[in-house]
Scaffold this active site. Structure first.
Site: not given
Length: 511
Positions: A343, A292
């Site tokens: 993220h 991610s």
């Protein structure tokens, strides 16, 4: 007169494109109307250049409404509202015969149209003079000496308009076709292979298996296993985690690799994955894994592209990228299990890495040097912050998990050392840490130390049945039968269905 008007229309269109940065959008079949566009500082400027003669106000009013509605419907489908300033340039022999001056003030057919302007280029005018957002525009009405030269020049401008439009179209295509996607495929294959290896060795959701194969594990990183920042990029926790990330990598990764080229893509991907992993280390104490951070870094690369080529960005993918990114950020902030540190850390890392490598055929030496320095400072600063951030690195839940694993391996001295270190910062799980340490003391026959820990544990957590049971065992070992019986009675009160507690209580009762 028609040939002169057509010449002025083509000349005006060409100069708007070549000198003032407007892009050709469309034209009617008969070439009576050209539609041009320019985006600048969050505003959109649209120009219609027409050589149609309007005899009546109503004809002109209908065409203004028609072309503004046509533009909004066909070319302005962005997710977010943008202000549009519409200009109609009318090359005509004469003005409409009835009163029409109020149309210059703007009667908009759509709420997206901020302002409408009408400019006339009439027979006999020496020039057309107006401005668009502080950009002065002057088109002179100079004609060739004879009709043959006029027709040739008219054809010349038409050819130039078509050529200029084709060149810009080719430049746009070239930006998205720097290279064919290559590296996304081995990355996807490696992720899938490692996922099945995890599944065959205890499961991808098993913390012990994840740690064994290189997941982000703060305790191990603090002890020097920095390679986990890279290996964790290729491990995934559960089939859904893998599927979503691989779909994103396939689509977003292919786009970024096309735009930046193979080597730049690899640099951006690993830089984002690394900084995402470091950000996770700094802000998330839990075991973590996944691509991610690297994928969010690819979003950062697209944002950097938008900064360098804003017109192309918002004309093609810009609003969709921003919309998807906003959804992911909002979703991540609303779901506690999502590693937002990875993220956002990857997003920023990918953006900075993009400034370092730039694009093929585009060099900005000073900015690239600044980008490289910023990327190094960003990664090192994040790691330094995380390394000294005791609230994360001394997290109780993480230490409890490690202690449970060490107890299974009968590593009692390590349990004592780790529990002692964790107790310095313990809040919610102090009683559990004391219990585990007391158990390790018991295995080493350090009865007094075990007794102190257990007595403190039950004072913190009065319903701690296992601690009362161990207390009873220690009291029995020290021939303190009354205290032993009292302790086991409390364990029975908490959990009356436990037969082991009852059996031990019967053993303590005198014959």
């Amino acid at each position: 007169m028609y040939l002169k008007n057509k010449y002025l229309q083509n000349k005006c269109t060409f100069e708007l494109m070549s000198k003032h940065g407007f892009e050709w959008l469309s034209s009617t079949t008969d070439k009576e109307h050209y539609l041009l566009e320019k985006q600048e500082k969050g505003k959109i400027f649209v120009i219609r250049v027409s050589n149609q003669q309007y005899n009546w106000r109503r004809e002109l009013e209908k065409d203004i409404e028609k072309f503004e509605e046509y533009y909004v419907t066909k070319f302005n489908k962005g997710v977010f509202f943008q202000k549009i300033y519409f200009h109609h340039i009318l090359v005509m022999d004469f003005e409409p015969v009835d009163e029409w001056g109020d149309l210059k003030k703007g009667t908009h057919s759509s709420p997206k149209i901020q302002q409408t302007n009408v400019h006339t280029f009439l027979d006999g005018d020496q020039s057309l003079d107006f401005s668009i957002h502080h950009d002065p525009i002057l088109i002179s009405a100079e004609f060739p000496n004879n009709m043959i030269d006029l027709e040739q020049m008219n054809h010349f401008f038409q050819t130039k308009i078509a050529k200029l439009h084709q060149e810009r179209t080719n430049q746009l295509k070239q930006l998205f076709l720097q290279s064919k996607p290559v590296w996304i495929y081995p990355f996807i294959i490696v992720n899938i292979i490692l996922f099945f290896i995890l599944e065959m060795n205890g499961g991808s959701t098993n913390p012990k298996t994840l740690i064994q194969f290189g997941a982000k594990y703060n305790i191990a990183i603090m002890e020097g296993e920095w390679w986990r920042f890279i290996t964790s990029m290729f491990l995934h926790i559960g089939i859904m985690h893998l599927t979503l990330n691989m779909i994103a990598l396939y689509f977003i990764g292919a786009l970024v690799e096309r735009m930046y080229g193979h080597c730049r893509f690899i640099f951006i991907y690993f830089s984002a994955g690394l900084t995402g992993g470091i950000a996770s280390f700094a802000f998330n104490p839990q075991i973590a894994a996944g691509a991610s951070g690297a994928i969010f870094g690819l979003f950062g690369a697209l944002l950097f592209f938008g900064l360098q080529y804003p017109k192309i960005f918002f004309k093609t993918m810009g609003w969709n990228v921003l919309f998807i990114l906003m959804i992911n950020i909002v979703f991540g902030l609303s779901v506690p299990q999502i590693d937002n540190g990875a993220h956002l850390g990857g997003l920023i890392g990918g953006f900075i890495a993009s400034t370092t490598v730039m694009f093929p055929h585009l060099r900005k030496g000073s900015l690239q040097v600044i980008g490289a320095i910023a990327l190094a400072l960003y990664a090192c600063g994040l790691f330094s912050f995380g390394y000294h951030y005791e609230e994360v690195q001394e997290d109780e839940t993480l230490h409890l998990y490690v202690i449970e694993q060490q107890l299974k391996e009968d590593d009692y001295q390590t349990v004592i050392n780790r529990s002692t270190a964790a107790l310095l910062y313990a809040e919610d799980y102090e009683a559990e840490l004391l219990f585990y340490r007391s158990y390790a003391y018991l295995q080493q026959e350090l009865w007094d130390k075990a007794l102190r820990d257990l007595e403190k544990a039950v004072s913190i957590k009065p319903n701690f049945e296992e601690a009362y049971y161990n207390l009873a065992l220690i009291y029995e070992q020290n021939n303190q039968m009354q205290k032993a019986a009292s302790s086991i009675e409390k364990a029975i009160d908490i959990n009356p269905e436990n037969e082991e507690y009852h059996d031990f209580y019967q053993k303590l009762k005198p014959e």
